[in-house]
Design an enzyme around this catalytic site. Structure first.
Site, PDB file in Angstrom:
ATOM      1  CD  GLU A  96      16.651  -6.443  17.199  1.00 54.87           C
ATOM      2  OE1 GLU A  96      16.549  -5.246  17.539  1.00 54.87           O
ATOM      3  OE2 GLU A  96      17.414  -7.244  17.756  1.00 54.87           O
ATOM      4  CG  ASP A  97      16.593  -1.210  17.739  1.00 56.85           C
ATOM      5  OD1 ASP A  97      17.089  -2.335  17.493  1.00 56.85           O
ATOM      6  OD2 ASP A  97      16.949  -0.517  18.712  1.00 56.85           O
ATOM      7  CG  ASP A 100      25.924  -2.161  15.013  1.00 59.65           C
ATOM      8  OD1 ASP A 100      26.402  -1.728  13.958  1.00 59.65           O
ATOM      9  OD2 ASP A 100      26.427  -1.903  16.127  1.00 59.65           O
ATOM     10  CG  PHE A 149      25.474   5.579  17.940  1.00 59.27           C
ATOM     11  CD1 PHE A 149      25.582   4.239  18.271  1.00 59.27           C
ATOM     12  CD2 PHE A 149      24.622   6.384  18.691  1.00 59.27           C
ATOM     13  CE1 PHE A 149      24.864   3.704  19.343  1.00 59.27           C
ATOM     14  CE2 PHE A 149      23.909   5.866  19.760  1.00 59.27           C
ATOM     15  CZ  PHE A 149      24.031   4.518  20.087  1.00 59.27           C
ATOM     16  NE  ARG A 162      15.036   3.945  24.993  1.00 59.47           N
ATOM     17  CZ  ARG A 162      15.855   2.976  24.575  1.00 59.47           C
ATOM     18  NH1 ARG A 162      15.804   2.567  23.335  1.00 59.47           N
ATOM     19  NH2 ARG A 162      16.719   2.419  25.394  1.00 59.47           N
TER      20      ARG A 162
HETATM   21  P1  5GP Z   1      24.077  -5.845  17.307  1.00 57.87           P
HETATM   22  O1  5GP Z   1      23.962  -6.947  18.304  1.00 57.87           O
HETATM   23  O2  5GP Z   1      23.483  -6.142  15.958  1.00 57.87           O
HETATM   24  O3  5GP Z   1      25.475  -5.304  17.203  1.00 57.87           O
HETATM   25  O4  5GP Z   1      23.337  -4.602  17.922  1.00 57.87           O
HETATM   26  C1  5GP Z   1      22.017  -4.496  18.052  1.00 57.87           C
HETATM   27  C2  5GP Z   1      21.653  -3.500  19.124  1.00 57.87           C
HETATM   28  O5  5GP Z   1      22.684  -2.513  19.358  1.00 57.87           O
HETATM   29  C3  5GP Z   1      20.442  -2.749  18.645  1.00 57.87           C
HETATM   30  O6  5GP Z   1      19.257  -3.423  18.960  1.00 57.87           O
HETATM   31  C4  5GP Z   1      20.617  -1.430  19.361  1.00 57.87           C
HETATM   32  O7  5GP Z   1      20.083  -1.518  20.659  1.00 57.87           O
HETATM   33  C5  5GP Z   1      22.125  -1.241  19.468  1.00 57.87           C
HETATM   34  N1  5GP Z   1      22.626  -0.383  18.371  1.00 57.87           N
HETATM   35  C6  5GP Z   1      23.395  -0.750  17.336  1.00 57.87           C
HETATM   36  N2  5GP Z   1      23.642   0.298  16.525  1.00 57.87           N
HETATM   37  C7  5GP Z   1      22.989   1.343  17.069  1.00 57.87           C
HETATM   38  C8  5GP Z   1      22.848   2.722  16.673  1.00 57.87           C
HETATM   39  O8  5GP Z   1      23.358   3.222  15.656  1.00 57.87           O
HETATM   40  N3  5GP Z   1      22.089   3.497  17.499  1.00 57.87           N
HETATM   41  C9  5GP Z   1      21.511   3.025  18.633  1.00 57.87           C
HETATM   42  N4  5GP Z   1      20.799   3.907  19.362  1.00 57.87           N
HETATM   43  N5  5GP Z   1      21.605   1.744  19.018  1.00 57.87           N
HETATM   44  C10 5GP Z   1      22.348   0.913  18.240  1.00 57.87           C
END
Ligand code: 5GP
Length: 172
Positions: A96-97, A100, A149, A162
């Site tokens: 995963e990237d 959050d 963010f 990206r």
């Molecule tokens: P979660 O479901 O854990 O809230 O979010 C995961 C997804 O939200 C990540 O895979 C990403 O695509 C997006 N995301 C969450 N935080 C960030 C951030 O700080 N920057 C970016 N570019 N995407 C984020």
């Protein structure tokens, strides 16, 4: 909104950490022919760098995860390609990237668990534990960050940034 001039995490720091993760994964997965599963699109750069640090037999595949309403972190996550994945009996490492709220990774891991992997691990470049809404702990983690963010190194803001080699904060 603009991209911070100074990187939050430099390209050199990313490369050093990716190499460390590579050593940890190599020690754990050598001889087990793991399936590395990249989550598109955000993990694409991390994935490409990480697999090149692994001098072991492995296979790769990709899955796409999206929040339903086009908004992020809504808690309703759509996966594409999940049914095509050959996960049964495999040692699967999800790449995963960023984790959050934790919803995306939770949905993905649950779905994969239902496909009968021999083992399942989560490796994420970034973690924002202060934003967590569901409990999930990455098995392998690059960097813990504050509630910013961030963009760059695969992560976007409205489709852009990206391609930046480092991780930057989006500022007002
Ligand atoms: P979660 O479901 O854990 O809230 O979010 C995961 C997804 O939200 C990540 O895979 C990403 O695509 C997006 N995301 C969450 N935080 C960030 C951030 O700080 N920057 C970016 N570019 N995407 C984020």
């Amino acid at each position: 909104m603009r991209v911070s001039d100074q990187a939050l995490i430099s390209a050199a720091d990313i490369a050093a950490r990716v190499a460390e993760l590579g050593r940890a994964l190599t020690a754990e997965y050598d001889g087990r022919r793991p399936l590395l599963l990249g989550v598109l699109k955000g993990a694409s750069l991390f994935f490409a760098d990480l697999v090149r640090t692994l001098p072991i037999e492995l296979e790769i595949d990709f899955v796409q995860a999206r929040s339903y309403a086009g908004t992020r972190s809504t808690g309703s996550v759509a996966l594409s390609r999940a049914e095509d994945l050959e996960v049964s009996g495999r040692h699967v490492i999800v790449i995963e990237d960023i984790v959050d709220t934790g919803h995306t990774a939770t949905v993905l891991l649950e779905r994969l668990r239902g496909l009968g992997p021999a083992s399942l691990a989560l490796c994420t470049l970034l973690d924002k534990p202060s934003r967590r809404e569901v409990e999930i702990h990455p098995d392998y983690l690059g960097f813990t960050i504050e509630n910013h963010f961030v963009v760059g190194y695969g992560l976007d803001h409205e489709g852009l940034y990206r391609n930046l080699p480092a991780v930057h904060v989006m500022e007002e």
